[in-house]
Design a protein around this motif. Structure first.
Motif, short mmCIF file in Angstrom:
data_model
loop_
_atom_site.label_atom_id
_atom_site.label_comp_id
_atom_site.label_asym_id
_atom_site.label_seq_id
_atom_site.Cartn_x
_atom_site.Cartn_y
_atom_site.Cartn_z
N ASP A 20 83.54 109.64 -33.22
CA ASP A 20 82.10 109.68 -33.68
C ASP A 20 82.13 110.64 -34.86
N TYR A 22 80.29 112.64 -37.27
CA TYR A 22 78.94 113.46 -37.32
C TYR A 22 79.05 114.58 -37.90
N CYS A 29 72.88 113.07 -34.26
CA CYS A 29 74.17 113.43 -33.67
C CYS A 29 74.40 114.08 -32.41
N VAL A 66 82.06 106.60 -44.44
CA VAL A 66 80.97 106.80 -43.59
C VAL A 66 80.14 107.45 -44.57
N LYS A 67 78.86 106.73 -44.53
CA LYS A 67 77.78 107.08 -45.52
C LYS A 67 76.55 107.43 -44.82
N SER A 68 76.37 107.28 -43.30
CA SER A 68 75.49 107.90 -42.72
C SER A 68 76.01 108.36 -41.38
N VAL A 69 75.39 109.41 -40.75
CA VAL A 69 75.95 110.04 -39.33
C VAL A 69 74.66 109.83 -38.39
N THR A 71 78.02 107.90 -37.27
CA THR A 71 78.64 106.42 -37.25
C THR A 71 79.92 106.43 -36.33
N ARG A 83 82.34 98.77 -35.71
CA ARG A 83 81.80 100.12 -35.91
C ARG A 83 80.27 100.01 -36.22
N LYS A 84 79.49 100.90 -36.06
CA LYS A 84 77.87 101.01 -36.08
C LYS A 84 77.37 102.44 -36.06
N SER A 85 76.49 102.31 -37.27
CA SER A 85 75.91 103.70 -37.56
C SER A 85 74.82 103.78 -36.70
#
Length: 105
Positions: A20, A22, A29, A66-69, A71, A83-85
């Motif tokens: 994770d 975060y 998160c 990782v561009k967003s959290v 993820t 993987r998934k955001s």
């Protein structure tokens, strides 16, 4: 994280590892915390679940784009297998981990 093991050592193992990525300032998160606890309870020893703070570990976040959290990234033998955001429900995480555990057993 496991004491004495580096991040890359942990994700290179045979056991799937759900990471994770975060940030402490991230509202979604914080929503993942009870979901990850529920997931851990349901999958038991089938997978490890670890958290990586992107602000304290920018190199790991950058390495895995990782561009967003949050993820979530599932690793096995050092490879990204899922993987998934965003916030992911526990039942979906359990399904993904169980499928992976079944494929590799």
């Amino acid at each position: 994280m496991a004491k004495g093991k580096s991040f890359s050592e942990i994700i290179k193992g045979d056991q799937p590892v759900l990471v994770d990525f975060y940030a402490t300032w991230c509202g979604p998160c914080k929503m993942m915390q009870p979901i990850l606890a529920e997931t851990a309870g349901k999958v038991g020893a089938k997978a490890k679940i670890i958290k990586i703070d992107i602000d304290k570990n920018p190199m790991a976040a950058s390495r895995f784009q990782v561009k967003s959290v949050p993820t979530l990234v599932l690793f096995q033998k050092g490879k990204v297998i899922w993987r998934k955001s965003g916030v992911v429900p526990a039942n979906q995480l359990v399904d993904v981990i169980n499928k992976q555990a079944t494929v590799n057993s």
